[in-house]
Design a protein around this motif. Structure first.
Motif, PDB file in Angstrom:
ATOM      1  N   PHE A   1       0.832  -1.154  -0.024  1.00  0.00           N
ATOM      2  CA  PHE A   1       0.079  -0.084  -0.090  1.00  0.00           C
ATOM      3  C   PHE A   1       0.881   1.289  -0.073  1.00  0.00           C
ATOM      4  CE2 PHE A   1      -4.318  -1.216   0.826  1.00  0.00           C
ATOM      5  CZ  PHE A   1      -4.227  -2.744   1.054  1.00  0.00           C
ATOM      6  N   THR A   2       0.625   2.398  -1.085  1.00  0.00           N
ATOM      7  CA  THR A   2       1.132   3.475  -0.661  1.00  0.00           C
ATOM      8  C   THR A   2       0.019   4.669  -0.707  1.00  0.00           C
ATOM      9  OG1 THR A   2       2.725   2.651  -2.241  1.00  0.00           O
ATOM     10  CG2 THR A   2       3.096   4.920  -1.750  1.00  0.00           C
ATOM     11  N   GLU A   3       0.062   5.228   0.195  1.00  0.00           N
ATOM     12  CA  GLU A   3      -1.040   6.470   0.127  1.00  0.00           C
ATOM     13  C   GLU A   3      -0.649   7.434  -0.846  1.00  0.00           C
ATOM     14  OE1 GLU A   3      -1.480   8.515   4.029  1.00  0.00           O
ATOM     15  OE2 GLU A   3      -2.783   9.583   3.183  1.00  0.00           O
ATOM     16  N   VAL A   4      -1.633   7.689  -1.737  1.00  0.00           N
ATOM     17  CA  VAL A   4      -1.494   8.733  -2.855  1.00  0.00           C
ATOM     18  C   VAL A   4      -2.783   9.777  -2.626  1.00  0.00           C
ATOM     19  CG1 VAL A   4      -0.277   7.300  -4.473  1.00  0.00           C
ATOM     20  CG2 VAL A   4      -2.932   7.105  -4.406  1.00  0.00           C
ATOM     21  N   GLU A   5      -2.688  10.816  -3.255  1.00  0.00           N
ATOM     22  CA  GLU A   5      -3.769  11.937  -3.266  1.00  0.00           C
ATOM     23  C   GLU A   5      -5.405  11.177  -3.253  1.00  0.00           C
ATOM     24  OE1 GLU A   5      -2.520  14.846  -3.157  1.00  0.00           O
ATOM     25  OE2 GLU A   5      -4.694  15.833  -2.747  1.00  0.00           O
ATOM     26  N   ASP A   6      -5.614  10.337  -4.209  1.00  0.00           N
ATOM     27  CA  ASP A   6      -6.868   9.560  -4.405  1.00  0.00           C
ATOM     28  C   ASP A   6      -7.135   8.599  -3.459  1.00  0.00           C
ATOM     29  OD1 ASP A   6      -7.056  11.418  -6.392  1.00  0.00           O
ATOM     30  OD2 ASP A   6      -6.483   9.909  -8.205  1.00  0.00           O
ATOM     31  N   GLY A   7      -6.245   8.167  -2.525  1.00  0.00           N
ATOM     32  CA  GLY A   7      -6.410   7.050  -1.666  1.00  0.00           C
ATOM     33  C   GLY A   7      -5.276   6.155  -1.694  1.00  0.00           C
ATOM     34  N   TYR A   8      -5.264   4.951  -1.846  1.00  0.00           N
ATOM     35  CA  TYR A   8      -4.201   4.045  -1.685  1.00  0.00           C
ATOM     36  C   TYR A   8      -3.845   3.409  -3.110  1.00  0.00           C
ATOM     37  CZ  TYR A   8      -4.753   5.012   3.240  1.00  0.00           C
ATOM     38  OH  TYR A   8      -4.704   5.563   4.537  1.00  0.00           O
ATOM     39  N   LEU A   9      -2.525   3.383  -3.160  1.00  0.00           N
ATOM     40  CA  LEU A   9      -2.189   2.617  -4.586  1.00  0.00           C
ATOM     41  C   LEU A   9      -1.892   1.106  -3.886  1.00  0.00           C
ATOM     42  CD1 LEU A   9      -1.156   2.478  -7.690  1.00  0.00           C
ATOM     43  CD2 LEU A   9       1.071   2.979  -6.549  1.00  0.00           C
ATOM     44  N   VAL A  10      -2.438   0.229  -4.506  1.00  0.00           N
ATOM     45  CA  VAL A  10      -2.184  -1.202  -3.859  1.00  0.00           C
ATOM     46  C   VAL A  10      -1.625  -1.860  -4.879  1.00  0.00           C
ATOM     47  CG1 VAL A  10      -3.448  -3.029  -2.919  1.00  0.00           C
ATOM     48  CG2 VAL A  10      -4.107  -0.905  -2.471  1.00  0.00           C
ATOM     49  N   GLU A  11      -0.535  -2.638  -4.645  1.00  0.00           N
ATOM     50  CA  GLU A  11       0.328  -3.589  -5.682  1.00  0.00           C
ATOM     51  C   GLU A  11       0.398  -5.065  -5.058  1.00  0.00           C
ATOM     52  OE1 GLU A  11       3.665  -1.041  -7.412  1.00  0.00           O
ATOM     53  OE2 GLU A  11       3.044  -0.069  -5.259  1.00  0.00           O
ATOM     54  N   PRO A  12      -0.300  -5.974  -5.486  1.00  0.00           N
ATOM     55  CA  PRO A  12       0.049  -7.409  -5.162  1.00  0.00           C
ATOM     56  C   PRO A  12       1.303  -7.757  -5.530  1.00  0.00           C
ATOM     57  CG  PRO A  12      -1.545  -7.386  -7.028  1.00  0.00           C
ATOM     58  CD  PRO A  12      -1.178  -5.852  -6.745  1.00  0.00           C
ATOM     59  N   GLY A  13       2.236  -8.585  -4.512  1.00  0.00           N
ATOM     60  CA  GLY A  13       3.207  -9.134  -4.835  1.00  0.00           C
ATOM     61  C   GLY A  13       3.536 -10.593  -4.973  1.00  0.00           C
ATOM     62  N   SER A  14       2.386 -11.297  -4.548  1.00  0.00           N
ATOM     63  CA  SER A  14       2.326 -12.575  -4.495  1.00  0.00           C
ATOM     64  C   SER A  14       1.198 -13.089  -4.773  1.00  0.00           C
ATOM     65  CB  SER A  14       2.833 -12.986  -2.969  1.00  0.00           C
ATOM     66  OG  SER A  14       1.714 -13.020  -2.164  1.00  0.00           O
ATOM     67  N   PRO A  15       0.992 -14.357  -5.138  1.00  0.00           N
ATOM     68  CA  PRO A  15      -0.289 -15.021  -5.394  1.00  0.00           C
ATOM     69  C   PRO A  15      -1.382 -14.947  -4.162  1.00  0.00           C
ATOM     70  CG  PRO A  15       1.322 -16.848  -5.987  1.00  0.00           C
ATOM     71  CD  PRO A  15       2.081 -15.362  -5.294  1.00  0.00           C
TER      72      PRO A  15
END
Ligand code: SF4
Ligand code: SF4
Lengths: 670, 331
Positions: B152-166
């Motif tokens: 999770f990274t907090e950005v202006e519009d909310g949270y950017l969410v990047e999956p890193g595993s199955p």
């Protein structure tokens, strides 16, 4: 996992810590970062404070004596037996044949309830606790000199001191958080003077370490005061405006030249001068002391002498100044505050004052005894002589260190002990009541800096245990005083109504960090530093003190000092059940100077016999230059070699503390 | 891998629902300070300092009962705790790095491995690093690059969410309606924020590098530093990488066998039965603490035993500024 903010159960620093709870088990702990003293730090005991809570040895069910066995019983049977026997003894032998010993480990609320049980229900003022064995001289001495027996400033105030004088305190091991404030002051540039026969951790950090003969405190303190007066380093304005009796002091110290002090104490005259000049010229000087000062036959005089030193230099009532009697138990301050003392009601209101007595009689709806009661040691003596027949002990283990426990036991008709673990004292009891640990109850502790703070219940009482407070309420009810308390918070509300210094203290105000007393009303901001503009007794008083001759006994040529070590606490009921602490210090050792060791032909690890006038024990020797020649040190945590058996039972005539720090002993090879 | 956007108000919905399916660990404010606890709807403490007690304790508990024994029956009851499905939300990149080091040490410890397998790690990138942090200097933070299940990274519009595993992808699949596809400017924003954070860590934190530390270890006045150590053990207890333990039996005749945390700063740690101690002084023990982290562990695992979280300096009872070791030797 939940995390519950509470207060450390060990020393008087009163650190804030979280207990980590999973599935009803305390599985860890961590420091509070917002607590003003801890600021994210704890000492090793604090980091491991949760470790003993679920120990299999915990007492889980009440026990009732049947001949030489103690048999499991229900709470109902145990409580009705306690109340019946107490009542019988009271009726047959009179109320003063009963006594209650409360616990410096209990909460304020519990101490208050037990004190009330003694006074309002059992009708005796025979109520006391362990402070008698540590800081009674501070209460007596500092009250006489300044009007209050408590630490004058919070620990953090030490950080802004220019000179810190530490004496009779192994601060780095016994009050690590206080030590860390001193170290912070030092890194700010403050000077540290340590006066201690032992080369302790804090002595190693000192700019000046003076090594006095054990028991020569009055002499070197008077010597310092004399130098300060002679050099004109005293605070004229402070003395004139805020004190009385300076003339008497001047006269009393006039003979204590550094040269004479050198003869008495062994402290080189030049060093004493240096220390006096450094302390006397400091803008802000602080005096820190602990049991090395108080546990003497003249403990009160020692405290008075230190108070003179602070007064003469005007080092009171300001940030960075003050007198810091460091208390050993997390709630020894609170137990005193709550009137677990034979001559004082809560808030140091005298039993002998009819007005005060009436106030409590009215509040409690009960008549109260007039005559002040017996102190802890006097209770034991009275028990030995058959004057006290029944004792209720809550959370204390006085038998480990009492010299003649057999006789006490034989002459007692009834002994009830409330404890968390089996101890030497529970072994002698007629009824044993299993009680809750600090993690299993709500309440407050008052730290050595007068900080009243919350203890929060993290889990339900382990096994069938109940809190000491709950037991006290139950006994009150059974003995005919319907108390009507349902929560500890209600007890604190009653305390606030009856105890002026706690007047403004209530749970809603006690966030992280608590509140300092005196706090007379709910709008009061609480008092961090005492004696700022005035003393409660008007002017502070100088008390002349005089050195009493110290003779070395030819037959018992060594002086034994007893004390604690970093890893254990008191009689070890909790710390010796904490695996890591036990591993660090698994067995007792007596510290002997290499020069002496050579003379008695022993090496490290050899067993020696240590004998005092009435007792002897065998213990392993540790050869170490940290103790001066002819002086030995032994911790008192270990039942394998209970050092306190050896110590002298001579009492300080004023405060009735036993002289634990100067016992003549003889040492021989096994 | 694809990345998503979770609107600000979607976070609580997401966590709320998840917390019904598994134990959700998250940082919340408790009496004014952030701590990791089982979350049940409390206000999240996402923009405060990383909690002092690291969430690594959910993999390596401070103490665990291995089995209980009862004398009379001669019986042993083993406590094989069923590892419970968990998600740790809000773990920081430094703590994640610590888990990576621990994986290499406890790879064959089935208690550790079971807990690790049943836990989803959702990392929160640090865009407001703490004062004492020096993760950037060690190349570890303030952003995570791998090893997480979700990032999770907090950005202006909310949270950017990047999956890193199955496992991470699987979690997101159940909540497709809450997430939208992230746009390139979200990724750009993340990069910008992390660059700024990294810059801040480098500027405010100590000027450390591994070679400098190695040099300092050889030159530090250990005996003098040792005098100032009050032997609290805090530096080890709070370190997310420190992992030494002791096995003890608690209670006779009945009792339990425990595995509990330990520390090499204690003299009993290496003391031999004859009372001889290969690291006799506190100074030597502290030196060993550093050597282990910066020399021995890298040799053995390929990873440094320090992740730059700065916790050891926060808890130190003696004024020993751990990260200021370089100052101690005047480099
Ligand atoms: S200094 Fe005292 S109160 Fe603080 S953690 Fe240690 S024993 Fe507990
Ligand atoms: S935290 Fe500081 S005082 Fe405590 S053991 Fe570590 S170095 Fe020593």
């Amino acid at each position: 996992m939940e995390k519950i903010l509470t207060t450390c159960p060990y020393c008087g620093c009163g650190c804030g810590m979280f207990l980590h709870v999973e599935d009803g088990q305390v599985v860890g702990s961590s420091p509070s970062t917002s607590h003003p003293l801890s600021r994210g730090r704890l000492c090793v005991k604090g980091w491991l404070a949760h470790d003993f809570i679920h120990h299999p040895d915990r007492l889980r069910s009440p026990l009732i004596r049947d001949d030489d066995r103690q048999i499991k019983a229900t709470w109902e049977d145990a409580l009705s037996l306690v109340s019946r026997r107490m009542k019988e003894i009271m009726e047959t032998f009179g109320p003063d044949s009963l006594a209650v010993l409360t616990s410096a480990k209990g909460t304020n609320e519990e101490n208050y309830l037990l004190m009330k049980l003694a006074r309002a229900v059992l009708k005796t003022n025979n109520v006391d606790h362990v402070a008698r064995l540590c800081h009674a001289p501070s209460v007596t001495g500092l009250s006489a000199a300044l009007g209050s027996g408590a630490m004058t400033n919070p620990h953090r105030s030490l950080i802004s001191a220019d000179v810190v004088l530490v004496t009779g305190s192994n601060t780095t091991e016994q009050h690590p958080l206080a030590a860390s404030c001193i170290m912070e002051a030092k890194s700010r540039g403050a000077k540290l003077i340590v006066v201690d026969p032992r080369t302790t951790g804090i002595a190693r950090l000192a700019d000046l370490h003076l090594v006095p003969e054990v028991g020569s405190d009055v002499a070197w303190t008077n010597g310092m005061v004399k130098v300060i007066i002679d050099e004109g380093l005293f605070d004229q304005e402070f003395i004139e405006k805020r004190t009385e009796g300076f003339g008497l002091l001047e006269e009393a110290v006039s003979g204590y030249t550094p040269e004479l002090v050198e003869k008495i104490s062994g402290i080189p005259a030049v060093d004493l001068r240096r220390a006096a000049v450094a302390f006397g010229s400091a803008e802000r000087g602080s005096i820190v002391y602990a049991m090395g000062t108080t546990q003497h036959a003249n403990g009160t005089e020692n405290v008075l002498a230190l108070a003179n030193l602070a007064l003469v230099t005007g080092n009171l009532g300001r940030e960075g100044t003050g007198i810091y009697p460091l208390r050993g138990h997390q709630n020894v301050q609170g137990a005193c505050d709550m009137g677990a003392l034979p001559d004082l009601y809560p808030g140091y209101q005298p039993v002998s004052d009819a007005g005060v007595r009436e106030k409590f009689e009215k509040a409690w709806g009960a008549s109260l005894p007039h005559r002040p009661g017996l102190t802890a040691m006097e209770i034991m003596e009275a028990a030995e002589e058959g004057r006290v027949r029944g004792i209720y002990i809550s959370g204390e283990n006085p038998m480990l260190s009492y010299p003649d426990q057999d006789r006490v036991r034989k002459s007692l008709e009834f002994l009830a002990v409330a404890e968390i673990f089996p101890t030497e004292t529970t072994a002698l009891a007629d009824v044993v009541l299993p009680v809750a640990s600090f993690a299993e109850k709500d309440g407050t502790f008052t730290s050595t800096e007068r900080r009243v703070q919350r203890v929060r219940k993290a889990i339900d009482p382990v096994g069938g245990s109940r809190s000491e407070g709950e037991v006290a309420v139950e006994l009150m009810n059974r003995l005919g005083l319907e108390s009507g308390y349902s929560r500890p918070e209600e007890v604190m509300e009653e305390i606030a109504r009856l105890v002026p210094i706690y007047g403004g203290i209530g749970y809603p105000r006690l966030g992280a960090g608590g509140i300092f007393w005196p706090c007379p009303d709910s709008g009061h901001p609480a008092t961090e530093i005492l004696h700022q503009d005035s003393f409660s007794i008007g002017r502070a008083r100088f008390h002349p003190t005089a050195h009493q001759d110290l003779k070395r006994d030819e037959e018992y040529p060594f002086v034994l000092i007893t004390g604690r070590c970093l890893f254990h606490f008191h009689t070890g009921t909790m710390t010796r059940r904490t695996p890591l602490l036990e591993r660090e210090k698994p067995r007792p050792k007596i510290e002997i100077n290499p020069r002496d060791a050579e003379k008695i032909c022993i090496g490290c690890g050899r067993m020696v016999v240590v004998e005092s006038k009435d007792h002897r024990l065998t213990v392993e020797a540790e050869i170490i230059p940290d103790v001066p020649p002819k002086t030995v040190f032994m911790p008192f945590h270990f039942r394998e070699a209970p050092a306190n058996l050896l110590t002298s039972q001579r009492l300080d005539p004023r405060s009735k503390i036993p002289a634990l720090k100067r016992t003549p002993v003889r040492i021989t090879r096994v | 891998m694809r990345s998503f956007l979770l609107p600000r108000d979607g976070l609580v919905l997401f966590l709320n629902d998840l917390s019904k399916k598994l134990e959700l660990i998250a940082p919340v404010m408790m009496e004014g300070e952030p701590v990791f606890v089982t979350w049940s709807g409390e206000k999240l403490a996402l923009d405060s300092e990383n909690p002092l007690a690291s969430p690594v304790e959910f993999f390596l508990p401070q103490e665990e009962v291995l089995f209980r024994y009862v004398q009379y029956s001669g019986r042993y009851t083993f406590e094989e705790e069923e590892p419970r499905p968990r998600m740790i939300f809000g773990m920081r990149p430094c703590d994640l790095k610590a888990v990576e080091v621990l994986d290499r040490i406890f790879g064959s410890d089935h208690l550790y491995v079971d807990r690790r397998r049943s836990t989803v790690i959702a990392v929160l990138n640090c865009i407001t690093p703490g004062e004492g942090c020096f993760c950037a200097q060690l190349g570890i933070g303030p952003g995570s690059e791998e090893g997480y299940d979700l990032l999770f990274t907090e950005v202006e519009d909310g949270y950017l969410v990047e999956p890193g595993s199955p496992a991470g992808t699987l979690v997101l699949r159940d909540y497709a309606d809450l997430f939208t596809e992230a746009r390139p400017h979200h990724l750009a924003e993340k990069k910008m924020k992390l660059d700024m954070a990294e810059e801040a860590v480098r500027r405010l934190g100590p000027q450390i590098s591994i070679p400098l530390i190695e040099e300092a270890i050889e030159e530090a006045p250990w005996e003098e530093i040792g005098e100032r150590c009050l032997r609290c053990g805090g530096c080890s207890f709070v370190c997310p990488v420190c992992h030494c333990f002791n096995v003890v039996d608690r209670g006779v005749p009945d009792g339990e066998r425990l595995r509990c945390r330990d520390s090499c700063i204690f003299s009993g740690f290496a003391r031999m039965a004859n009372d001889i101690n290969p690291r006799m002084s506190q100074g030597e023990r502290l030196r060993n603490w550093y050597k282990n982290k910066f020399v021995y562990l890298p040799e053995r695992t390929g990873l440094v035993g320090c992740v730059g979280c700065g916790r050891c300096s926060r808890v130190c009872l003696g004024p020993i500024d751990r990260k200021g070791l370089l100052k101690e030797v005047g480099i």
